[in-house]
Design an enzyme around this catalytic site. Structure first.
Site, PDB file in Angstrom:
ATOM      1  CE  LYS A 158      46.408   5.101  -0.731  1.00  0.00           C
ATOM      2  NZ  LYS A 158      44.966   4.997  -0.982  1.00  0.00           N
ATOM      3  CE1 TYR A 198      55.795 -23.126  16.736  1.00  0.00           C
ATOM      4  CE2 TYR A 198      56.305 -21.430  15.096  1.00  0.00           C
ATOM      5  CZ  TYR A 198      56.368 -21.907  16.405  1.00  0.00           C
ATOM      6  OH  TYR A 198      57.009 -21.166  17.369  1.00  0.00           O
TER       7      TYR A 198
END
Length: 384
Positions: A38, A273
């Protein structure tokens, strides 16, 4: 899997998958392995990995959704597939059209599935989910409340062939006494359900209860299948968590990125940033072409996480950007544009692990690996 490099890429060691399967098999004896693929095989690439697993003898796969199951079918995976999660009613038709096995989330859900199958003159394959303590999906069977009647009723539905039964461990990774007691109680409750079915003349079918830590810590429980996810990938949720066994796993996934720019900044200059890193000395900054849009958690920014360049450990500095990140490569003599940085794996005899990223992000490897973005190519590891 591709064969050519990209700006950032993951390499998958298919031989390691086969090796890890054998290590799992040593722990569970004759119990067969259901390969859990999965979430794109926890970021490793579901189709390519399923093919390797199938070639190694895995004949049953577990996925989360019908979409994941259809993707496997569309790419030629013919083995049985169990959908562990919820399938919406509008997709019920895929279950018989593609020969899929649906987990029964509740008795009410099983009835709805039965009504649909009967209206379409079909029989849908299913596994009964027994809730022995996870309290997520399945029919409750716990000391405070036991719905054996609903479990029996699921097996007696005329248009749903309940050919298997399973449960799930929430704390099999914890070796503290309370958690061990809880898990051992789950095992007893599950066996009680199996006995109850047999007393009513019902064959429970395929039995499975062990997830990865259930395999590592509880060995051979005599079930028909176990459900390893991370284990065949060669890792656990966190390598700092103690386990009762001592398997020889090999991590399947390595992660790399190109160095795109190298520059030297002076004391007082800042990086990225927010200006959360300020150079205290002349600092050689290497920019890598990978970022949080590729699946790296931004939370690891400025946390002392290190990558390898030419085998040297280079601390990550400044905020991780969407497509790029920066590291302090001052101690790497010849670093230049085009060099390969290793974020997970081995380089020049040095190793960095997925656990190092997960711990800095305050999470587990399951999440970190599953978050690896689709835009990062998964490539077959080149032979040495």
């Amino acid at each position: 899997m591709l064969e050519a490099r990209s700006r950032a890429w993951a390499e998958i060691d298919e031989q390691a998958i086969v090796h890890n399967l054998a290590e799992v098999q040593k722990l569970v004896g004759k119990t067969k392995i259901m390969g859990i693929v999965k979430a794109n095989a926890y970021g490793h690439g579901d189709v390519a990995c399923a093919r390797v697993l199938a070639d190694a003898g895995v004949d049953f796969f577990g996925v989360s959704s019908v979409d994941e199951a259809l993707n496997l079918r569309d790419h030629g995976i013919t083995q049985d597939i169990l959908i562990l999660g919820y399938t919406p009613p509008e997709h019920f038709h895929y279950l018989y059209e593609k020969n899929l096995v649906q987990s029964l989330c509740s008795y009410a859900y099983a009835q709805k599935l039965n009504d649909f199958a009967g209206a379409h003159h079909q029989v849908i394959r299913a596994h009964c989910k027994v809730d022995t303590g996870m309290n997520r999906t399945g029919v409750i069977y716990q000391p405070q409340e036991k719905h054996m009647d609903e479990i029996l009723a699921e097996y007696r539905l005329p248009h749903v062939h309940t050919e298997g039964i399973f449960s799930h461990f929430p704390v099999s990774d914890d070796l503290q006494e309370d958690s061990r007691t809880f898990t051992e109680r789950q095992i007893r409750l599950f066996q009680e359900v199996l006995n109850g079915l047999q007393e009513q003349g019902i064959d429970p079918g395929i039995r499975h209860i062990q997830n990865s830590y259930g395999i590592l810590n509880y060995g051979d429980l005599g079930m028909d299948y176990c459900r390893p996810g991370l284990l065949w990938m060669g890792v656990t949720s966190d390598d700092a968590i103690p386990i009762r066994s001592d398997p020889d796993f090999i991590p399947v996934l390595s992660l790399y990125a190109n160095v795109s720019v190298v520059k030297t900044i002076q004391p007082g200059m800042t990086v990225s940033y927010g200006r959360h890193f300020t150079a205290e000395r002349p600092t050689k900054v290497a920019t890598l072409s990978i970022g949080y849009a590729d699946g790296l958690p931004r939370l690891v920014s400025n946390q002392g996480w290190e990558v390898l360049i030419h085998g040297h450990r280079c601390p990550q500095i400044g905020n991780i950007c969407m497509d790029q990140l920066m590291v302090d490569a001052t101690e790497v003599p010849d670093v230049q544009e085009g060099d390969t940085a290793c974020l997970v794996g081995t380089q020049n005899g040095q190793r960095v692990t997925i656990d190092e990223i997960s711990r800095k992000a305050h999470t587990i490897n399951n999440e970190t690996l599953s978050a690896l973005a689709a835009r990062v190519p998964r490539m077959k590891k080149r032979g040495k």
